[in-house]
Design a protein around this motif. Structure first.
Motif, PDB file in Angstrom:
ATOM      1  N   LEU A   1       0.363  -1.601  -0.017  1.00  0.00           N
ATOM      2  CA  LEU A   1      -0.101   0.151   0.015  1.00  0.00           C
ATOM      3  C   LEU A   1       1.027   1.506   0.390  1.00  0.00           C
ATOM      4  O   LEU A   1       0.704   2.451  -0.608  1.00  0.00           O
ATOM      5  CB  LEU A   1      -0.892   0.033   1.159  1.00  0.00           C
ATOM      6  N   ALA A   2       1.949   1.209   0.758  1.00  0.00           N
ATOM      7  CA  ALA A   2       2.439   2.573   1.027  1.00  0.00           C
ATOM      8  C   ALA A   2       3.386   2.646  -0.232  1.00  0.00           C
ATOM      9  O   ALA A   2       3.774   3.749  -0.590  1.00  0.00           O
ATOM     10  CB  ALA A   2       3.479   2.349   1.652  1.00  0.00           C
ATOM     11  N   ALA A   3       3.940   1.606  -1.444  1.00  0.00           N
ATOM     12  CA  ALA A   3       4.335   1.673  -2.265  1.00  0.00           C
ATOM     13  C   ALA A   3       3.846   2.091  -3.716  1.00  0.00           C
ATOM     14  O   ALA A   3       3.863   3.216  -4.224  1.00  0.00           O
ATOM     15  CB  ALA A   3       5.168   0.551  -3.136  1.00  0.00           C
ATOM     16  N   ALA A   4       2.484   1.733  -3.304  1.00  0.00           N
ATOM     17  CA  ALA A   4       1.507   1.427  -4.879  1.00  0.00           C
ATOM     18  C   ALA A   4       0.697   3.470  -4.500  1.00  0.00           C
ATOM     19  O   ALA A   4       0.570   4.092  -5.376  1.00  0.00           O
ATOM     20  CB  ALA A   4       0.231   0.908  -4.404  1.00  0.00           C
ATOM     21  N   PHE A   5      -0.029   3.880  -3.098  1.00  0.00           N
ATOM     22  CA  PHE A   5      -0.552   4.755  -2.829  1.00  0.00           C
ATOM     23  C   PHE A   5       0.599   5.971  -2.126  1.00  0.00           C
ATOM     24  O   PHE A   5      -0.155   7.107  -1.561  1.00  0.00           O
ATOM     25  CB  PHE A   5      -1.434   4.781  -2.376  1.00  0.00           C
TER      26      PHE A   5
END
Length: 63
Positions: free
Chosen positions: A38-42
């Protein structure tokens, strides 16, 4: 399902994620996989404070 704070995720972009796990959290592989994905994507939230300060100063300079 219960929510608990397991750590703090940060990402400067480029898909690289840094994590500071809480001492009492006991994270497992699922916590790490979901949090990092989630941190990498958003991303992880607002811009750093130093960047906001530079933008504010730039906005005050007449151009």
């Amino acid at each position: 399902m219960t929510n608990k704070h397991v750590g703090d995720f940060s990402s400067g972009g480029g898909g690289r994620v840094l994590v500071e796990w809480r001492d009492d959290a006991g994270p497992n592989a699922t916590d790490a996989a979901i949090g990092c994905t989630l941190a990498a994507a958003f991303g992880t939230g607002a811009q750093p404070m130093w960047m906001i300060a530079i933008e504010m100063i730039g906005d005050m300079i007449p151009g």
